[in-house]
Scaffold this motif. Sequence first.
Motif, PDB file in Angstrom:
ATOM      1  N   ALA A   1       0.837  -1.215   0.000  1.00  0.00           N
ATOM      2  CA  ALA A   1       0.000   0.000   0.000  1.00  0.00           C
ATOM      3  C   ALA A   1       0.866   1.256   0.000  1.00  0.00           C
ATOM      4  O   ALA A   1       0.609   2.193  -0.762  1.00  0.00           O
ATOM      5  CB  ALA A   1      -0.933  -0.016   1.206  1.00  0.00           C
ATOM      6  N   VAL A   2       1.879   1.279   0.842  1.00  0.00           N
ATOM      7  CA  VAL A   2       2.739   2.467   0.923  1.00  0.00           C
ATOM      8  C   VAL A   2       3.494   2.682  -0.388  1.00  0.00           C
ATOM      9  O   VAL A   2       3.549   3.796  -0.919  1.00  0.00           O
ATOM     10  CB  VAL A   2       3.732   2.330   2.098  1.00  0.00           C
ATOM     11  N   ARG A   3       4.070   1.620  -0.925  1.00  0.00           N
ATOM     12  CA  ARG A   3       4.843   1.755  -2.168  1.00  0.00           C
ATOM     13  C   ARG A   3       3.965   2.168  -3.345  1.00  0.00           C
ATOM     14  O   ARG A   3       4.331   3.011  -4.153  1.00  0.00           O
ATOM     15  CB  ARG A   3       5.575   0.439  -2.463  1.00  0.00           C
ATOM     16  N   ARG A   4       2.809   1.538  -3.443  1.00  0.00           N
ATOM     17  CA  ARG A   4       1.916   1.864  -4.549  1.00  0.00           C
ATOM     18  C   ARG A   4       1.354   3.274  -4.418  1.00  0.00           C
ATOM     19  O   ARG A   4       1.237   3.998  -5.403  1.00  0.00           O
ATOM     20  CB  ARG A   4       0.763   0.850  -4.575  1.00  0.00           C
ATOM     21  N   LEU A   5       1.022   3.659  -3.203  1.00  0.00           N
ATOM     22  CA  LEU A   5       0.483   5.005  -2.989  1.00  0.00           C
ATOM     23  C   LEU A   5       1.519   6.055  -3.350  1.00  0.00           C
ATOM     24  O   LEU A   5       1.191   7.080  -3.972  1.00  0.00           O
ATOM     25  CB  LEU A   5       0.062   5.156  -1.525  1.00  0.00           C
ATOM     26  N   ALA A   6       2.772   5.811  -2.968  1.00  0.00           N
ATOM     27  CA  ALA A   6       3.841   6.754  -3.321  1.00  0.00           C
ATOM     28  C   ALA A   6       3.996   6.845  -4.830  1.00  0.00           C
ATOM     29  O   ALA A   6       4.185   7.932  -5.387  1.00  0.00           O
ATOM     30  CB  ALA A   6       5.143   6.308  -2.670  1.00  0.00           C
TER      31      ALA A   6
END
Length: 269
Positions: free
Chosen positions: A259-264
């Motif tokens: 989630a964090v990587r994709r959101l970034a």
Amino acid sequence: MSFALRILPYGAFGRFTGRRSVALVERSLMVYRHTWIIIVSGFFEPLFYLLSIGVGVGRLVPHLSYAGHPIAYTAFVAPAMLASSAMNGAIYDSTFNIFHKLKYARVYEGVLATPMTALDVAAGEILWALGRGFIYAVAFLIVCAAMGVVHAWTAALALPFAVLEGLAFAACGMAATTFMRSWQDFEWVNLVLLPMFLFSATFYPLTAYPTAVAHVVRWTPLYQAVDVQRALLLGGWHAGLLANCAYLAVMSLAGGIVAVRRLARVLLH
């Protein structure tokens, strides 16, 4: 509550999620002050299943055996609905709600103009989503106690476990949402959630399935939660259920990282 959140960021929540992420929780709290009916309405679906199938159909079903003790069919279904409530609360907010903020309201573009990062956004939204699931779990546990289907003192651990379950589904729900291109893609979410809700040993014991199907069901996330909540409420706890907890912990970690990587990537590139 809003006042408390202004204090807690620098205390309890901030240690685990980052101080700035709690500001996003406070924002959600202020928004839902005017649309609280949306949160309340989400609680009723599992309750209606419990009343219609657990109680209604339960009158036609003889007692079942669980952990060597006979139990009513209603008591068998109720823990599964508790687990489903926690899952629903986390999924509702981490999928449909986040997609709207991400693609249409453009909330996060404004948020990232502040010192907040993609990690803060992911942590704040996941925290809010698991909080909604926790609220549903608390309400459902009260219903279970009122109906007399809580048979063991270990039911006191049902709420801490609901936090772990909510975290797992919220993290993976948010990770999946970052891949969605339009509302039509959410048909895939329903295609996964509905069969998982119906067949994760929620209404039937695992022994009712053919062996091959039972092996598949054992690996579904909701089955892990149902198995633990049933043991906690009915008194069938054993050390093997720690594997279920580990499953959900790994699911939380993997979902959170994605989630964090994709959101970034979606917001910053």
